[in-house]
Design an enzyme around this catalytic site. Structure first.
Site, PDB file in Angstrom:
ATOM      1  CE  LYS A 184     -25.828  -7.815  22.737  1.00  0.00           C
ATOM      2  NZ  LYS A 184     -25.413  -7.006  24.026  1.00  0.00           N
ATOM      3  CB  THR A 216     -27.987  -3.850  22.913  1.00  0.00           C
ATOM      4  OG1 THR A 216     -27.321  -4.135  23.873  1.00  0.00           O
ATOM      5  CG2 THR A 216     -28.050  -2.310  22.367  1.00  0.00           C
ATOM      6  CG  PHE A 222      -1.032  -3.302 -15.753  1.00  0.00           C
ATOM      7  CD1 PHE A 222      -2.434  -2.568 -15.894  1.00  0.00           C
ATOM      8  CD2 PHE A 222      -0.149  -2.725 -14.814  1.00  0.00           C
ATOM      9  CE1 PHE A 222      -2.561  -1.395 -15.357  1.00  0.00           C
ATOM     10  CE2 PHE A 222      -0.418  -1.429 -14.150  1.00  0.00           C
ATOM     11  CZ  PHE A 222      -1.593  -0.764 -14.495  1.00  0.00           C
ATOM     12  NE  ARG A 247      -2.063  -8.046 -14.799  1.00  0.00           N
ATOM     13  CZ  ARG A 247      -2.520  -6.851 -14.110  1.00  0.00           C
ATOM     14  NH1 ARG A 247      -1.740  -6.202 -13.258  1.00  0.00           N
ATOM     15  NH2 ARG A 247      -3.754  -6.493 -14.106  1.00  0.00           N
ATOM     16  CD  GLN A 289      -8.273  -0.186 -12.844  1.00  0.00           C
ATOM     17  OE1 GLN A 289      -7.653  -1.250 -13.141  1.00  0.00           O
ATOM     18  NE2 GLN A 289      -7.444   0.740 -12.051  1.00  0.00           N
ATOM     19  CG  ASN A 327      -3.793  -6.573  -8.608  1.00  0.00           C
ATOM     20  OD1 ASN A 327      -3.522  -7.830  -8.920  1.00  0.00           O
ATOM     21  ND2 ASN A 327      -3.463  -5.880  -9.833  1.00  0.00           N
ATOM     22  CG  HIS A 376       0.437  -7.090  -6.527  1.00  0.00           C
ATOM     23  ND1 HIS A 376       0.034  -6.796  -7.562  1.00  0.00           N
ATOM     24  CD2 HIS A 376       0.040  -6.242  -5.536  1.00  0.00           C
ATOM     25  CE1 HIS A 376      -0.682  -5.377  -7.407  1.00  0.00           C
ATOM     26  NE2 HIS A 376      -0.856  -5.142  -6.072  1.00  0.00           N
TER      27      HIS A 376
END
Length: 285
Positions: free
Chosen positions: A12, A57, A151, A168, A211, A237, A239
């Site tokens: 269920k 269920t 980055f 950033r 990462q 991410n 952005h």
């Protein structure tokens, strides 16, 4: 060619449970979404429609509500009660998995509440012949660093248009699951400790990639929380794009951004102890 029945289970899904604990004039609210899945000797119902081994269920739903009458407590504890009940009372069922989403409410008064939208707490309990496994988690914990993120130095090919950056916005909606070393711990304290470790690592990591931040978050959890065997993280991410204000005769010294919706980068990974006990059931994000 032989055709055989493979692994299967039934249950269920998404039983909505709200429990009010009435302690005099002060009430406590618990808001859960509970899913139950059972596996075992269920071959007959698939092959011939023989339902003699099938617990309806609807009964699973009723069990959730009946167990709530005695109190719910922490999601992990409630999941353990339910999973153990199904395995212990149904001889042909060897595996019970209970997955719970717990929604937070902020107290406004003795009996008034406001729904908290910052995150959803989760718990998945599996009881099977290999043992008992508890996986806690959270989803949609939105975090943002407005700087301290870079980055650059990434692979470039003929289709690359992304510019390198040394400053950033780094933002994500953390989805985390962590497997416990055992089935007996301070569930509330552990959840708070892991959440705080995730947030602290995000805040205090100078990031050259999402990462790198993922590994830092998982590592801090394992350093601080000895009851956790491993952590799985999925970090979208979120952005943020610097808006070009030049057409309006304006500069933009890193202050005005457009928040992107999709597509988005998705960084996933597992951080584990090298001496962690083996999992007794599959578990996923």
């Amino acid at each position: 060619m032989a055709i055989v029945l493979g692994p299967n289970r039934y249950g269920k899904a998404e039983t909505r449970l709200v429990r009010v604990a009435r302690d005099g004039d002060t009430h406590t609210l618990t808001d859960l979404n509970v899913s139950v899945a059972l596996a075992g000797d269920l071959t007959a119902t698939h092959l011939t429609g023989d339902n003699s081994a099938v617990l309806p269920t609807d009964t699973m739903k009723n069990t959730v509500y009946a167990f709530a009458r005695d109190g719910v407590g922490e999601p992990e504890a409630f999941g353990l009660r339910l999973a153990r009940h199904f395995v212990q009372t149904l001889g042909h069922i060897d595996t019970a998995t209970v997955t719970i989403e717990s929604y937070g409410w902020q107290r406004l008064g003795p009996h008034s509440f406001q729904r908290s939208g910052d995150l959803t707490r989760t718990a998945t309990v599996t009881v099977n012949p290999a043992g008992t496994q508890v996986v806690s988690g959270l989803s949609d914990l939105v975090l943002l660093n407005s700087t301290a993120s870079e980055f650059h130095g990434f692979v470039k090919d003929r289709y690359t248009t992304l510019s390198e950056t040394s400053d950033r916005i780094l933002a994500t909606a953390v989805n985390a699951r962590w497997r416990h070393t055992g089935a007996d711990t301070d569930w509330a304290g552990s959840f708070d400790g892991v959440r705080d470790a995730l947030v602290s690592a995000f805040v205090n990591t100078y990031s050259h990639s999402l990462q790198q931040t993922l590994l830092s978050m998982g590592s801090v959890v394992l350093h601080r929380c000895s009851e956790v065997a491993e952590v799985r993280l999925a970090l979208p991410n979120k952005h943020h794009y610097l808006v070009d204000l030049a057409p309006f005769g304006l500069d933009n010294p890193g202050e005005v951004f457009m928040a992107g919706d999709r597509p988005y980068g998705l960084i996933e990974g597992t951080v584990t102890r090298d001496d962690a006990p083996a999992a007794t059931a599959d578990w996923y994000m």
